[in-house]
Design a protein around this motif. Structure first.
Motif, PDB file in Angstrom:
ATOM      1  N   PRO A 149     -23.711  43.342  30.503  1.00 49.73           N
ATOM      2  CA  PRO A 149     -22.357  43.034  30.954  1.00 49.73           C
ATOM      3  C   PRO A 149     -22.198  43.199  32.464  1.00 49.73           C
ATOM      4  O   PRO A 149     -21.171  42.828  33.024  1.00 49.73           O
ATOM      5  N   PHE A 150     -23.236  43.742  33.110  1.00 49.76           N
ATOM      6  CA  PHE A 150     -23.186  43.982  34.547  1.00 49.76           C
ATOM      7  C   PHE A 150     -24.136  43.038  35.269  1.00 49.76           C
ATOM      8  O   PHE A 150     -25.212  42.714  34.768  1.00 49.76           O
ATOM      9  N   HIS A 152     -37.732  49.478  33.272  1.00 50.69           N
ATOM     10  CA  HIS A 152     -38.670  48.375  33.031  1.00 50.69           C
ATOM     11  C   HIS A 152     -38.025  47.312  32.139  1.00 50.69           C
ATOM     12  O   HIS A 152     -38.197  46.111  32.376  1.00 50.69           O
ATOM     13  N   GLU A 153     -37.291  47.752  31.148  1.00 52.28           N
ATOM     14  CA  GLU A 153     -36.646  46.809  30.224  1.00 52.28           C
ATOM     15  C   GLU A 153     -35.564  45.997  30.930  1.00 52.28           C
ATOM     16  O   GLU A 153     -35.420  44.799  30.698  1.00 52.28           O
ATOM     17  N   LEU A 154     -34.812  46.669  31.799  1.00 50.57           N
ATOM     18  CA  LEU A 154     -33.790  45.958  32.574  1.00 50.57           C
ATOM     19  C   LEU A 154     -34.435  44.912  33.478  1.00 50.57           C
ATOM     20  O   LEU A 154     -33.935  43.788  33.610  1.00 50.57           O
ATOM     21  N   ARG A 155     -35.526  45.281  34.101  1.00 48.52           N
ATOM     22  CA  ARG A 155     -36.248  44.332  34.956  1.00 48.52           C
ATOM     23  C   ARG A 155     -36.725  43.130  34.150  1.00 48.52           C
ATOM     24  O   ARG A 155     -36.574  41.981  34.585  1.00 48.52           O
ATOM     25  N   ALA A 156     -37.284  43.391  32.971  1.00 48.04           N
ATOM     26  CA  ALA A 156     -37.774  42.310  32.122  1.00 48.04           C
ATOM     27  C   ALA A 156     -36.641  41.390  31.686  1.00 48.04           C
ATOM     28  O   ALA A 156     -36.860  40.185  31.472  1.00 48.04           O
ATOM     29  N   ALA A 157     -35.425  41.953  31.560  1.00 46.58           N
ATOM     30  CA  ALA A 157     -34.266  41.152  31.175  1.00 46.58           C
ATOM     31  C   ALA A 157     -33.647  40.419  32.361  1.00 46.58           C
ATOM     32  O   ALA A 157     -32.665  39.684  32.191  1.00 46.58           O
ATOM     33  N   GLY A 158     -34.211  40.639  33.560  1.00 48.88           N
ATOM     34  CA  GLY A 158     -33.713  39.935  34.743  1.00 48.88           C
ATOM     35  C   GLY A 158     -32.472  40.538  35.367  1.00 48.88           C
ATOM     36  O   GLY A 158     -31.752  39.852  36.097  1.00 48.88           O
ATOM     37  N   ILE A 159     -32.222  41.826  35.112  1.00 50.81           N
ATOM     38  CA  ILE A 159     -31.043  42.491  35.666  1.00 50.81           C
ATOM     39  C   ILE A 159     -31.425  43.165  36.986  1.00 50.81           C
ATOM     40  O   ILE A 159     -32.240  44.088  36.997  1.00 50.81           O
ATOM     41  N   ARG A 206     -28.653  52.867  27.380  1.00 46.88           N
ATOM     42  CA  ARG A 206     -29.166  51.522  27.124  1.00 46.88           C
ATOM     43  C   ARG A 206     -28.139  50.674  26.392  1.00 46.88           C
ATOM     44  O   ARG A 206     -27.974  49.488  26.685  1.00 46.88           O
ATOM     45  N   ALA A 207     -27.443  51.270  25.437  1.00 53.24           N
ATOM     46  CA  ALA A 207     -26.461  50.529  24.655  1.00 53.24           C
ATOM     47  C   ALA A 207     -25.329  49.982  25.520  1.00 53.24           C
ATOM     48  O   ALA A 207     -24.708  48.957  25.178  1.00 53.24           O
ATOM     49  N   LEU A 208     -25.052  50.638  26.632  1.00 48.64           N
ATOM     50  CA  LEU A 208     -24.013  50.161  27.544  1.00 48.64           C
ATOM     51  C   LEU A 208     -24.537  49.154  28.560  1.00 48.64           C
ATOM     52  O   LEU A 208     -23.777  48.308  29.042  1.00 48.64           O
ATOM     53  N   LEU A 209     -25.836  49.249  28.893  1.00 49.96           N
ATOM     54  CA  LEU A 209     -26.395  48.393  29.928  1.00 49.96           C
ATOM     55  C   LEU A 209     -27.014  47.102  29.385  1.00 49.96           C
ATOM     56  O   LEU A 209     -27.104  46.104  30.128  1.00 49.96           O
ATOM     57  N   LEU A 210     -27.453  47.118  28.156  1.00 45.59           N
ATOM     58  CA  LEU A 210     -28.140  45.962  27.581  1.00 45.59           C
ATOM     59  C   LEU A 210     -27.548  45.627  26.223  1.00 45.59           C
ATOM     60  O   LEU A 210     -27.304  46.520  25.403  1.00 45.59           O
ATOM     61  N   VAL A 211     -27.344  44.332  26.009  1.00 44.68           N
ATOM     62  CA  VAL A 211     -26.864  43.854  24.733  1.00 44.68           C
ATOM     63  C   VAL A 211     -27.943  42.951  24.138  1.00 44.68           C
ATOM     64  O   VAL A 211     -28.308  41.941  24.746  1.00 44.68           O
ATOM     65  N   ASP A 212     -28.492  43.345  22.999  1.00 48.24           N
ATOM     66  CA  ASP A 212     -29.473  42.503  22.321  1.00 48.24           C
ATOM     67  C   ASP A 212     -28.787  41.249  21.827  1.00 48.24           C
ATOM     68  O   ASP A 212     -27.739  41.317  21.177  1.00 48.24           O
ATOM     69  N   ASP A 213     -29.358  40.107  22.116  1.00 53.96           N
ATOM     70  CA  ASP A 213     -28.699  38.842  21.823  1.00 53.96           C
ATOM     71  C   ASP A 213     -29.758  37.811  21.466  1.00 53.96           C
ATOM     72  O   ASP A 213     -30.353  37.182  22.353  1.00 53.96           O
ATOM     73  N   SER A 214     -29.998  37.622  20.203  1.00 54.01           N
ATOM     74  CA  SER A 214     -31.047  36.682  19.772  1.00 54.01           C
ATOM     75  C   SER A 214     -30.710  35.264  20.163  1.00 54.01           C
ATOM     76  O   SER A 214     -31.607  34.415  20.325  1.00 54.01           O
TER      77      SER A 214
END
Length: 228
Positions: free
Chosen positions: A6-7, A100-107, A217-225
């Protein structure tokens, strides 16, 4: 599963949020304060020291004048440089994986630390977090030219924007009241982490407070298939 946030960008405090450097800080504070004829803090009193700029802490915690605090900061930083900026420091569990996960998600991510920037760079390199960051921002070495949390947050946003990052929806992750106050002053919402050196009331004014990395993590990343 694809993830989004969301950020539009994430700013990280360092001490008490990403890195636990308390062992080295206590050791250097003890040497410094004894050198200047002051009483060294106990480990339980470290919450008064970790987070805010040292220049302010020497005044607020042991009653030094600005001139004395300047001398104390110089002495303390000299110890730190000789010892090595990464000695005794460790990462809080799970934070590297999240970055690392945020980076992989392009954030896009940046530090926004009250530690001198030279130390922040050394720590991010040491823990191999630099590749996850689009900017590494900390205080000026004297902790006076660039020192307030609000100004450091604004500088982080400026550097991110200069790198082409969308800074329209930033968030600051921190563990002290000055993170909340500085973020608010700079117009940036704050997520407060409770694993640092804070007192419970310091989360007042934060957008949210979390107890562990899974909650963060739950606030920073939203899993979205669907990738929406």
């Amino acid at each position: 599963m694809p993830a989004r946030s969301p950020f539009s960008c994430i700013l990280w405090d360092v001490d008490g949020t990403l890195v636990d450097a308390s062992e080295g800080i206590l050791r250097r504070l003890t040497v410094t304060l004894e050198h200047f004829g002051r009483q060294a803090p106990t480990r339980g009193e470290l919450s008064h020291w970790i987070g805010p700029p040292m220049f302010e802490s020497f005044q607020a915690n042991v009653g030094m004048t600005p001139e004395q605090a300047t001398e104390a900061v110089t002495f303390y930083r000299g110890l730190n440089k000789r010892e090595g900026y990464t000695v005794s420091a460790r990462l809080y569990p799970g934070v590297a994986d999240l970055m690392h996960e945020l980076r992989a998600a392009g954030i896009p991510q940046s530090t926004a630390s009250s530690k001198p920037e030279v130390q922040v760079v050394a720590l991010m390199d040491h823990f191999d977090l630099a590749p996850d960051l689009d900017a590494i921002v900390g205080a000026s070495l004297d902790e006076r030219t660039l020192s307030t949390k609000a100004d450091i947050v604004r500088e982080a946003l400026r550097r991110l924007a200069a790198n082409g990052v969308d800074t329209s929806r930033p968030v600051l992750i921190g563990d002290r009241h000055h993170d909340v106050e500085g973020g608010t002053d700079a117009g940036v919402p704050v997520i407060f982490v409770r694993w640092g050196f804070s007192w419970p009331h310091e989360a007042d004014g934060a957008q949210a407070a979390v107890d562990d990395v899974a909650q963060l993590r739950a606030l920073l990343l939203v899993d979205d298939s669907a990738g929406a």
